[in-house]
Design a protein around this motif. Structure first.
Motif, PDB file in Angstrom:
ATOM      1  N   THR A  30      10.389   7.303 -12.384  1.00 58.31           N
ATOM      2  CA  THR A  30      10.554   6.874 -10.997  1.00 58.31           C
ATOM      3  C   THR A  30       9.515   5.828 -10.632  1.00 58.31           C
ATOM      4  OG1 THR A  30      11.279   9.108 -10.520  1.00 58.31           O
ATOM      5  CG2 THR A  30      10.797   7.713  -8.636  1.00 58.31           C
ATOM      6  N   ASP A  31       8.273   6.041 -11.056  1.00 61.92           N
ATOM      7  CA  ASP A  31       7.241   5.064 -10.698  1.00 61.92           C
ATOM      8  C   ASP A  31       7.463   3.715 -11.374  1.00 61.92           C
ATOM      9  OD1 ASP A  31       5.375   5.484  -8.662  1.00 61.92           O
ATOM     10  OD2 ASP A  31       4.490   7.160  -9.747  1.00 61.92           O
ATOM     11  N   LEU A  32       8.021   3.726 -12.575  1.00 64.44           N
ATOM     12  CA  LEU A  32       8.328   2.447 -13.232  1.00 64.44           C
ATOM     13  C   LEU A  32       9.437   1.713 -12.475  1.00 64.44           C
ATOM     14  CD1 LEU A  32       8.108   3.518 -16.982  1.00 64.44           C
ATOM     15  CD2 LEU A  32       6.572   1.950 -15.759  1.00 64.44           C
TER      16      LEU A  32
ATOM     17  N   ASN B  39      11.809  11.575 -14.925  1.00 61.84           N
ATOM     18  CA  ASN B  39      10.664  12.242 -14.296  1.00 61.84           C
ATOM     19  C   ASN B  39       9.868  11.298 -13.397  1.00 61.84           C
ATOM     20  OD1 ASN B  39       9.294  10.617 -16.033  1.00 61.84           O
ATOM     21  ND2 ASN B  39       8.724  12.238 -17.453  1.00 61.84           N
ATOM     22  N   TYR B  40       8.688  11.790 -13.006  1.00 61.70           N
ATOM     23  CA  TYR B  40       7.797  11.062 -12.090  1.00 61.70           C
ATOM     24  C   TYR B  40       7.440   9.678 -12.644  1.00 61.70           C
ATOM     25  CZ  TYR B  40       3.749  10.963  -8.798  1.00 61.70           C
ATOM     26  OH  TYR B  40       2.835  10.666  -7.815  1.00 61.70           O
ATOM     27  N   THR B  41       7.197   9.613 -13.948  1.00 60.68           N
ATOM     28  CA  THR B  41       6.836   8.323 -14.562  1.00 60.68           C
ATOM     29  C   THR B  41       8.005   7.338 -14.495  1.00 60.68           C
ATOM     30  OG1 THR B  41       5.374   9.468 -16.090  1.00 60.68           O
ATOM     31  CG2 THR B  41       6.012   7.232 -16.689  1.00 60.68           C
TER      32      THR B  41
ATOM     33  N   ARG C  90      -6.425  13.663  -9.568  1.00 56.80           N
ATOM     34  CA  ARG C  90      -5.688  14.302 -10.664  1.00 56.80           C
ATOM     35  C   ARG C  90      -4.564  13.435 -11.203  1.00 56.80           C
ATOM     36  NH1 ARG C  90      -4.495  19.657  -7.524  1.00 56.80           N
ATOM     37  NH2 ARG C  90      -3.995  17.968  -6.091  1.00 56.80           N
ATOM     38  N   GLN C  91      -4.226  12.367 -10.494  1.00 49.60           N
ATOM     39  CA  GLN C  91      -3.136  11.509 -10.975  1.00 49.60           C
ATOM     40  C   GLN C  91      -3.642  10.287 -11.750  1.00 49.60           C
ATOM     41  OE1 GLN C  91       0.287  10.946  -8.534  1.00 49.60           O
ATOM     42  NE2 GLN C  91      -0.190  12.675  -7.209  1.00 49.60           N
ATOM     43  N   GLN C  92      -4.908  10.301 -12.116  1.00 49.20           N
ATOM     44  CA  GLN C  92      -5.455   9.113 -12.800  1.00 49.20           C
ATOM     45  C   GLN C  92      -4.723   8.797 -14.095  1.00 49.20           C
ATOM     46  OE1 GLN C  92      -9.929   8.588 -12.734  1.00 49.20           O
ATOM     47  NE2 GLN C  92      -9.694  10.665 -11.948  1.00 49.20           N
TER      48      GLN C  92
ATOM     49  N   ASN D 242       5.762   4.652   2.216  1.00 47.69           N
ATOM     50  CA  ASN D 242       5.558   6.088   2.075  1.00 47.69           C
ATOM     51  C   ASN D 242       6.508   6.598   0.987  1.00 47.69           C
ATOM     52  OD1 ASN D 242       4.912   8.734   2.484  1.00 47.69           O
ATOM     53  ND2 ASN D 242       5.567   8.815   4.628  1.00 47.69           N
ATOM     54  N   HIS D 243       5.962   6.839  -0.186  1.00 50.95           N
ATOM     55  CA  HIS D 243       6.767   7.197  -1.356  1.00 50.95           C
ATOM     56  C   HIS D 243       7.005   8.715  -1.350  1.00 50.95           C
ATOM     57  CE1 HIS D 243       8.238   6.148  -5.401  1.00 50.95           C
ATOM     58  NE2 HIS D 243       7.616   7.215  -5.882  1.00 50.95           N
ATOM     59  N   LEU D 244       7.839   9.156  -0.425  1.00 47.34           N
ATOM     60  CA  LEU D 244       8.094  10.592  -0.238  1.00 47.34           C
ATOM     61  C   LEU D 244       8.559  11.280  -1.518  1.00 47.34           C
ATOM     62  CD1 LEU D 244      10.222  11.102   3.002  1.00 47.34           C
ATOM     63  CD2 LEU D 244       7.768  11.438   2.697  1.00 47.34           C
TER      64      LEU D 244
ATOM     65  N   VAL E 201       0.859  -1.181   0.000  1.00 46.99           N
ATOM     66  CA  VAL E 201       0.000   0.000   0.000  1.00 46.99           C
ATOM     67  C   VAL E 201       0.898   1.235   0.000  1.00 46.99           C
ATOM     68  CG1 VAL E 201      -1.970   1.152   1.062  1.00 46.99           C
ATOM     69  CG2 VAL E 201      -1.663  -1.313   1.390  1.00 46.99           C
ATOM     70  N   ASP E 202       0.815   1.992  -1.089  1.00 53.81           N
ATOM     71  CA  ASP E 202       1.624   3.202  -1.305  1.00 53.81           C
ATOM     72  C   ASP E 202       0.710   4.374  -0.977  1.00 53.81           C
ATOM     73  OD1 ASP E 202       2.417   5.555  -2.838  1.00 53.81           O
ATOM     74  OD2 ASP E 202       3.672   4.301  -4.125  1.00 53.81           O
ATOM     75  N   PHE E 203       0.969   5.039   0.140  1.00 54.93           N
ATOM     76  CA  PHE E 203       0.060   6.126   0.515  1.00 54.93           C
ATOM     77  C   PHE E 203       0.761   7.218   1.308  1.00 54.93           C
ATOM     78  CE2 PHE E 203      -0.955   5.416   5.084  1.00 54.93           C
ATOM     79  CZ  PHE E 203      -0.356   4.190   5.278  1.00 54.93           C
ATOM     80  N   SER E 204       0.049   8.292   1.510  1.00 52.76           N
ATOM     81  CA  SER E 204       0.512   9.508   2.182  1.00 52.76           C
ATOM     82  C   SER E 204       1.485  10.263   1.279  1.00 52.76           C
ATOM     83  CB  SER E 204       1.131   9.222   3.547  1.00 52.76           C
ATOM     84  OG  SER E 204       1.271  10.445   4.243  1.00 52.76           O
ATOM     85  N   SER E 205       2.741   9.830   1.213  1.00 55.25           N
ATOM     86  CA  SER E 205       3.704  10.330   0.225  1.00 55.25           C
ATOM     87  C   SER E 205       3.721  11.852   0.053  1.00 55.25           C
ATOM     88  CB  SER E 205       3.427   9.665  -1.136  1.00 55.25           C
ATOM     89  OG  SER E 205       3.316   8.274  -0.999  1.00 55.25           O
ATOM     90  N   PRO E 206       3.938  12.589   1.150  1.00 53.11           N
ATOM     91  CA  PRO E 206       4.031  14.043   1.018  1.00 53.11           C
ATOM     92  C   PRO E 206       5.358  14.445   0.379  1.00 53.11           C
ATOM     93  CG  PRO E 206       4.533  13.404   3.261  1.00 53.11           C
ATOM     94  CD  PRO E 206       4.144  12.144   2.532  1.00 53.11           C
ATOM     95  N   ASN E 207       5.487  15.724   0.130  1.00 55.07           N
ATOM     96  CA  ASN E 207       6.697  16.221  -0.522  1.00 55.07           C
ATOM     97  C   ASN E 207       7.583  16.942   0.480  1.00 55.07           C
ATOM     98  OD1 ASN E 207       5.789  15.216  -3.045  1.00 55.07           O
ATOM     99  ND2 ASN E 207       4.366  16.937  -3.134  1.00 55.07           N
ATOM    100  N   VAL E 208       8.864  16.661   0.403  1.00 54.10           N
ATOM    101  CA  VAL E 208       9.841  17.239   1.323  1.00 54.10           C
ATOM    102  C   VAL E 208       9.887  18.758   1.163  1.00 54.10           C
ATOM    103  CG1 VAL E 208      12.360  17.445   1.610  1.00 54.10           C
ATOM    104  CG2 VAL E 208      11.267  15.200   1.602  1.00 54.10           C
TER     105      VAL E 208
HETATM  106  N1  ARG Z   1       4.352  12.746  -3.792  1.00 53.66           N
HETATM  107  C1  ARG Z   1       3.185  12.606  -4.627  1.00 53.66           C
HETATM  108  C2  ARG Z   1       2.247  13.795  -4.397  1.00 53.66           C
HETATM  109  O1  ARG Z   1       2.299  14.461  -3.366  1.00 53.66           O
HETATM  110  C3  ARG Z   1       2.410  11.331  -4.380  1.00 53.66           C
HETATM  111  C4  ARG Z   1       3.147  10.030  -4.670  1.00 53.66           C
HETATM  112  C5  ARG Z   1       2.221   8.864  -4.862  1.00 53.66           C
HETATM  113  N2  ARG Z   1       2.888   7.599  -5.081  1.00 53.66           N
HETATM  114  C6  ARG Z   1       3.507   7.214  -6.219  1.00 53.66           C
HETATM  115  N3  ARG Z   1       4.090   6.048  -6.265  1.00 53.66           N
HETATM  116  N4  ARG Z   1       3.518   7.991  -7.285  1.00 53.66           N
HETATM  117  O2  ARG Z   1       1.429  14.066  -5.245  1.00 53.66           O
END
Ligand code: ARG
Length: 572
Positions: A314-316, A310-312, A338-340, A158-160, A118-125
């Protein structure tokens, strides 16, 4: 569980009529309208249709072979071929007795446990967690707890957001404008100030923008000074995030931020290119989805023309790492709606790259709105910070609690207020269908009546107080030889029996609102029961049995709230 037993008998009967029928989809579920019965199956109609049989005839044939006498009144065929099951009171009593004896009421552990990330929360530093992150944190935590209760192996991660172009500006700010006293007071606020300052300056002056770019390049190249500052920014942010997680009672097994995957990105792109999944377009490496109608117009870049990832990407890389490391059967991502598109692209690209892919679920949610129907903001228009929000929740709850319990010592009042305030915030977030926006309302969420956490917490404490009042210890009550008699007892008991089904549905569809509504109904059934059936004043077997019902209700309420991440105070 009774519904499982009925289901098994139904499958056996069905196999006698249609030996080759797939029975997995033949489910016995609660009737939407209890007037028709307690459980129902609608699966025979689909089976009949597929075989061009008369559905009512198939239903009649199955019923003729079906033996559920032990648990049900005679089975009724309704409408176009529904089967309706009405439980016999004796069977309900027996099921309650079994559940009490098992000590783990009403929830069956999964027959084949799965490994779920479960990948959740994941705030930004370097940025404050805002109310948008609250939904991810609360939803993700609830799903993880629910899956664990069902016996699955769960890995929370937590995917920070700890890497990205914002660090160029942050580094400039840190080097030129850092206020160390402010940093000590509130590190994230200071970093946010620095970012905003440099961002504004770089809009006005291209030299600042260029300087930020230089700092970023140096960071990416492994410059020792920049790396040290970057690490400090992460550590300071993490401390502040941890304070919030501790308040919310949320724990992570892993905190592997985006930067963890940096060393893997180049190889990911090389492999995608080698396999012909990514190809060059205007100097960038791009994955096209020409064969997928919904993604045809949305190719995704995995390496920019300047060489950056980029983000993609990293997610791969993250997905590949998770597969190698934990061999999950399922990965759940909890982010806003918005990330759909992003996740559709990631899942599609990954599907081409790797052959064995687990179930991938993007569990998305809508926004939180203010009472004016616009995005939830402070009066001055700033985004609301999570820490402030939780403070206010506890303060407001303290007003409610101290009014209700003026005699309690202040420390006791504050502890109850903490539990009630946090519970209210979480419950308000989990109650709506997650995909719809909801209006944040202090008055509604803290109300002691209606479908709210305080109402449910109060219901649970009321049950505790029955036991306190009667000075009752565990062994003195139980469902021995007596049978549930009053209609309200039966209704309450039947609702209790369905707890496990609801928990399973929450995990399957990622919808905690099912559990909220279940608990709200449970509290309603309990109120009706308690109004109509004397408990402490009843005698002998009635008293023992009703106390057992109170105990089971209290346990399901507490356990259900616990799955939502909500505590229950001893009194309130
Ligand atoms: N840090 C991202 C945000 O605040 C969420 C990351 C979600 N997880 C992931 N694997 N992309 O929007």
């Amino acid at each position: 569980m009774l519904y499982h037993l009925i289901e098994q008998q139904l499958h056996a009967a069905l196999r006698q009529i249609l030996p080759d029928a797939a029975t997995a989809a033949v489910l016995v579920r609660p009737c939407a309208d209890p007037n028709f019965g307690d459980y129902q199956t609608n699966a025979l109609m689909a089976l009949a249709k597929a075989r061009k049989m008369n559905p009512r005839q198939l239903a009649a044939d199955v019923v003729a072979k079906l033996d559920v006498r032990e648990w049900c009144e005679p089975v009724e065929i309704a409408g176009a071929g529904f089967l309706n099951f009405r439980l016999r009171p004796a069977a309900v009593t027996a099921a309650l007795r079994t559940a009490r004896a098992a000590g783990h009421p009403f929830v069956a552990r999964a027959a084949s446990p799965r490994t779920v990330v479960v990948d959740f929360s994941s705030p930004n530093v370097a940025k404050p967690m805002h109310v948008g992150h609250i939904r991810s944190t609360i939803l993700g935590d609830c799903l993880a707890r629910t899956l664990r209760l069902l016996g699955h192996r769960v890995i929370t991660d937590n995917h920070l957001g700890d890497w990205g172009t914002q660090f160029g500006k942050l580094l400039i700010g840190w080097k030129r404008h850092l206020d160390t006293a402010a940093l000590r007071r509130d590190a994230i606020a200071e970093m946010e100030r620095l970012y905003k300052l440099v961002n504004a300056a770089s809009e006005a002056d291209p030299a600042v923008l260029e300087a930020a770019r230089q700092e970023l390049v140096r960071l990416q190249a492994g410059d020792a000074e920049n790396l040290a500052i970057w690490r400090e920014m992460i550590a300071l942010s993490q401390t502040q995030f941890d304070t919030i997680y501790a308040r919310l009672g949320v724990k992570f097994d892993q905190t592997l931020g985006e930067s963890f995957y940096n060393p893997r990105l180049r190889a990911v792109v090389a492999e995608l290119v080698a396999k012909g999944i990514a190809r060059e377009s205007d100097g960038a490496q791009v994955v096209f989805f020409d064969d997928l109608p919904e993604l045809k117009a949305h190719p995704t870049i995995v390496q920019k023309s300047d060489g950056g990832f980029n983000y993609t990407t990293t997610d791969l890389a993250t997905l590949a790492y998770r597969l190698e490391t934990w061999s999950p059967d399922e990965i759940i991502y909890v982010t806003d709606g918005r990330q759909q598109l992003h996740f559709r692209q990631v899942f599609a690209a990954f599907g081409r790259w790797q052959s064995a892919i687990p179930k991938l679920a993007h569990v998305w949610f809508g926004s939180i709105l203010g009472e004016d129907g616009r995005p939830f903001k402070t009066r001055s228009g700033d985004t609301i910070k999570l820490a402030d929000l939780l403070d206010e929740a506890e303060e407001r709850a303290l007003r409610v609690v101290s009014e209700k319990n003026p005699d309690l010592p202040p420390a006791g009042q504050r502890e109850i207020a903490r539990i009630v305030g946090l519970g209210a915030v979480k419950y308000q977030d989990l109650l709506p269908n997650r995909q719809s926006d909801y209006v944040f309302s202090w008055d509604k969420m803290l109300a002691l009546s209606g479908n709210t956490a305080p109402y449910l917490q109060y219901a649970a404490t009321r049950i505790q107080s029955i036991f306190r009042k009667g000075d009752i210890q565990n062994p003195e009550f139980g469902i021995q030889d007596s049978e549930l008699s009053a209609a309200e007892e039966l209704k309450l008991a039947k609702h209790l029996l369905n707890f496990g089904l609801v928990v399973e549905a929450v995990a399957e569809e990622y919808r905690p609102n099912y559990l909220c509504n279940y608990l709200y109904e449970l509290a309603g059934h309990f109120t009706a029961f308690y109004e109509h059936c004397p408990v402490l004043k009843a005698g002998g077997a009635d008293r023992a049995r009703r106390l057992a019902l109170c105990d089971l209700t209290g346990r399901v309420l507490r356990q259900g709230l616990g799955l939502l991440g909500i505590e229950t105070p001893e009194r309130m």
